[in-house]
Enzyme design. Structure first.
Site, PDB file in Angstrom:
ATOM      1  CG  HIS A  68      -1.767   1.211   1.374  1.00  0.00           C
ATOM      2  ND1 HIS A  68      -3.094   1.228   1.041  1.00  0.00           N
ATOM      3  CD2 HIS A  68      -1.486   2.468   1.801  1.00  0.00           C
ATOM      4  CE1 HIS A  68      -3.595   2.438   1.255  1.00  0.00           C
ATOM      5  NE2 HIS A  68      -2.631   3.210   1.725  1.00  0.00           N
ATOM      6  CD  GLU A  69       1.500   3.699   3.685  1.00  0.00           C
ATOM      7  OE1 GLU A  69       1.724   4.773   3.094  1.00  0.00           O
ATOM      8  OE2 GLU A  69       0.421   3.470   4.284  1.00  0.00           O
ATOM      9  CG  HIS A 123       0.099   8.878  -7.099  1.00  0.00           C
ATOM     10  ND1 HIS A 123      -0.966   9.253  -6.325  1.00  0.00           N
ATOM     11  CD2 HIS A 123      -0.098   9.468  -8.298  1.00  0.00           C
ATOM     12  CE1 HIS A 123      -1.782  10.015  -7.040  1.00  0.00           C
ATOM     13  NE2 HIS A 123      -1.274  10.169  -8.237  1.00  0.00           N
ATOM     14  CG  HIS A 136       0.294   6.353  -0.694  1.00  0.00           C
ATOM     15  ND1 HIS A 136      -0.805   7.013  -1.209  1.00  0.00           N
ATOM     16  CD2 HIS A 136      -0.138   5.745   0.439  1.00  0.00           C
ATOM     17  CE1 HIS A 136      -1.851   6.799  -0.411  1.00  0.00           C
ATOM     18  NE2 HIS A 136      -1.479   6.024   0.588  1.00  0.00           N
TER      19      HIS A 136
HETATM   20 ZN   LIG Z   1      -2.700   5.260   2.103  1.00  0.00          ZN
END
Ligand SMILES: [Zn+2]
Length: 687
Positions: free
Chosen positions: A476-477, A483, A480
């Site tokens: 998940h991290e 992105h 980011h």
């Molecule tokens: Zn998040």
């Protein structure tokens, strides 16, 4: 004399201050061998001074406004302030100390006043407005046009377009709202503390482990204290065997700020009413209409549509789960109707009976470095062609932090990644991503990004073995981070993850999908001692467990999200005399109270996201990005899955775009249609 000394001290301060110049390290990475606690305050003060000076020059410029002398000049006005802020917020989050905390409290009001001084500066706004009115004649490229629009809208949202008397009214409303939020947080903190349950008979704690019990023991008395967490359900309710203790604990949480000495009802009704008036003052029919303008959903009606698409499926499943729990209660020879305080205790039994997933069995297959390098990085390489090289020569703020350099497929440098994975006292809870340097072509800068998590640190020499949840967090991290790494913007304020709240969790949630993708899993999930791959049987268990209790989980989330929307769509003329009645009716009219034993994740009276911090009319974002995530992954599944071509297309059309396009059209252009809710229902096992 003293003024003179002070002055020369200040100059000396700044002369040796590492923030005054760009770092000379690769990628302008912060040089932690030079940065000391005492450098922050003077660098902040100088950064604010420079920004104020730059803003005043722009506002008082006698030349006609142009993109360069106004918009671009504002964009460039916070170079030093941005540089010191990014390092400061990294340290106060992940490695703080008393000195930094003191600086933080000192700076908070100054920074908020600095922001107001810019966004309520009328001369500055008039120049932007002039440009905005003739934006089509300015011959701007698409991103520059977006920058102009973005500034214009931010000023407008802050109230720059109001008449002087209305601006005064807005300032009064904002000031009162800020005070009320502070009071809410303080009252809630007191309510949480006062609501802690004191147990004097140890037998009432049956079901908890000895170490849990001893950590709750008071020093001088023969009593035990169960502290309250923010949510309605409390973690210990899963283990407490004594039904009366469970009821006591649940009710302590439920009523903590309702009818107690620390009641927040009057505060939250006033906040909701004042927010509605603020929405009206700014030209909207309610607060949410105003607040959702720049999001992907755009307005409350779209959000309510999402909710109504989920309510029936969610509550139906929750009812089935409730029935299964009721059956378990009866099988145990008990005779009562299942209540909210019974749910987690009995659902844990249902889970064990149905799924039998033991974390200790799976953890040996999820060793942190393998998860990171052979899982997270490997997936990014397969999809986006990037490669990773460990760097041991880049200074960090803590010895636990690891650094990698990223390269494009053709070998060109892409950026630096810092991973700070282990919990420690100086770190706040949770997991997050941010950056030391954000990508921008204006400054010819590539991203320097960090991930922070809170995994338990193993004893010296032992491997760090993760739960499957923690594996998900690592993916998940890094979603980011991708992105941020793929950002390809001219202007830093539009770059990478500087996107709307209901979009920012999309790339991160999406990246979690690769954790269970067979080709990736095969590459990283290996036993840390034997090297043996994780058995298929365990993978199946992990997958099945993913749909467990999802009726409950989505219903409690929908109930809270819906309360948030109801409080923030009230008409500006409405007077609410009873917060509890309002809450009851809000849940009733949206049919979120049909399963008796499923309460909202937060009740209004302790819903800190919306009354104490910045999530007002925004709690829906979690469900919204979840919908985007599953819909997007569904596209991958239907188009060949994990391929370089699919990754490249996603990178070019979504991950590299920052805040330069309308989210809705950007998504549609990539997906070929608007996002649909069905893949999310399927993923949660609700279809
Ligand atoms: Zn998040």
């Amino acid at each position: 004399m003293s003024a003179c000394t002070e002055n020369s001290e200040k100059i000396a301060d700044l002369k040796d201050n590492p923030f005054m110049e760009e770092s000379t390290l690769p990628y302008y990475a912060p040089d932690f061998t030079k940065i000391k606690n005492e450098h922050f305050k003077p660098a902040f003060l100088e950064g604010m001074r420079q920004q104020t000076e730059a803003i005043n020059l722009i506002a008082s410029n006698t030349e006609e406004p142009t993109f360069e002398n106004t918009v671009l000049a504002i964009e460039k006005s916070n170079e030093l302030l941005g540089r010191v802020s990014r390092v400061f917020s990294a340290l106060t989050g992940a490695n703080t100390n008393d000195e930094l905390q003191e600086v933080q409290s000192f700076l908070a009001p100054l920074l908020s006043a600095q922001n107001d001084a810019i966004y309520l500066n009328d001369a500055l706004f008039q120049r932007i407005k002039t440009l905005h009115e003739k934006k089509s004649e300015l011959n701007l490229d698409a991103e520059s046009l977006k920058l102009l629009e973005n500034y214009y809208e931010n000023f407008e949202i802050a109230g720059a377009n109001l008449s002087e008397p209305d601006k005064e009214k807005l300032k009064e409303l904002n000031a009162r709202l800020a005070t009320l939020s502070t009071t809410f947080n303080k009252t809630l903190l007191d309510a949480n503390n006062a609501g802690a349950v004191i147990i004097t008979d140890k037998s009432e704690l049956a079901g908890l482990s000895e170490s849990q019990i001893s950590s709750m023991k008071s020093k001088d008395e023969d009593s035990w204290k169960i502290s309250l967490l923010n949510t309605t359900q409390q973690p210990l309710l899963q283990s407490l065997e004594n039904r009366e203790t469970r009821e006591k604990l649940f009710k302590a949480a439920w009523y903590r700020a309702d009818g107690s000495a620390h009641d927040t009802e009057a505060i939250i009704t006033e906040i909701a009413e004042l927010r509605a008036q603020k929405g009206k003052l700014l030209g909207f029919s309610n607060f949410a209409e105003w607040s959702l303008q720049k999001t992907m959903a755009k307005n409350p009606a779209t959000v309510m549509d999402l909710f109504s698409g989920l309510v029936a499926a969610g509550t139906k499943k929750a009812q089935e789960e409730s029935d299964a729990i009721q059956k378990m209660v009866e099988e145990k020879g008990e005779n009562f109707k299942v209540e909210p305080w019974d749910w987690n205790y009995y659902s844990e039994m249902v889970r064990k009976a149905k799924f039998d997933l033991d974390e200790d069995q799976i953890k040996p297959y999820f060793e942190l470095t393998s998860v990171l390098e052979n899982g997270v990085f490997y997936a990014a390489e397969k999809l986006y062609g990037i490669t990773f090289k460990k760097r041991t020569d880049i200074p960090t703020y803590h010895e636990d932090v690891v650094v990698y350099e990223l390269f494009e497929e053709n070998g060109e440098p892409l950026g630096l990644f810092y991973g700070d994975f282990f919990a420690r006292e100086s770190k706040r809870g949770g997991a997050w991503m941010s950056s030391f340097v954000s990508q921008s072509r204006l400054y010819d800068k590539k991203p320097v990004i960090y991930n922070v998590c809170n995994y338990p640190k193993p004893a010296n020499g032992e491997p760090a073995l993760l739960t499957f949840d923690e594996v998900g967090t690592t993916f998940h991290e890094f979603g980011h981070a991708l992105h941020g790494f793929f950002a390809d913007q001219m202007y830093p304020s539009l770059s990478g993850t500087s996107v709307a709240r209901d979009f920012v969790e999309f790339p991160s949630q999406f990246n979690e999908n690769w954790a269970l993708y067979p080709e990736i899993l095969k590459n990283y999930a290996k036993h840390y001692e034997t090297g043996e791959q994780i058995p298929q049987e365990l993978i199946n268990k992990i997958k099945n467990a993913g749909t467990f209790n999802q009726g409950y989980s989505i219903t409690e989330n929908l109930a809270a999200s819906n309360l948030d929307m109801q409080w923030h769509t009230i008409s500006p003329d409405l007077k609410i005399d009873d917060a509890n009645k309002f809450e009851k009716e809000a849940l009733n009219k949206t049919k979120l109270d049909v399963v008796h034993a499923v309460p909202p994740r937060y009740r209004s009276t302790y819903f800190a996201h919306i009354f104490g911090s910045g999530y007002a009319a925004g709690y829906y974002s979690y469900l919204w990005t979840e919908m985007l995530n599953h819909d997007a992954y569904n596209w991958f599944e239907n188009n060949g899955g994990l391929t370089r071509a699919n990754g490249q297309r996603f990178r070019e059309m979504i991950l590299s775009r920052g805040n330069t396009l309308d989210y809705e059209s950007m998504y549609k252009a990539w997906r070929g249609s608007d996002p649909k809710i069905e893949p999310m229902l399927k993923a949660r096992g609700l279809n």
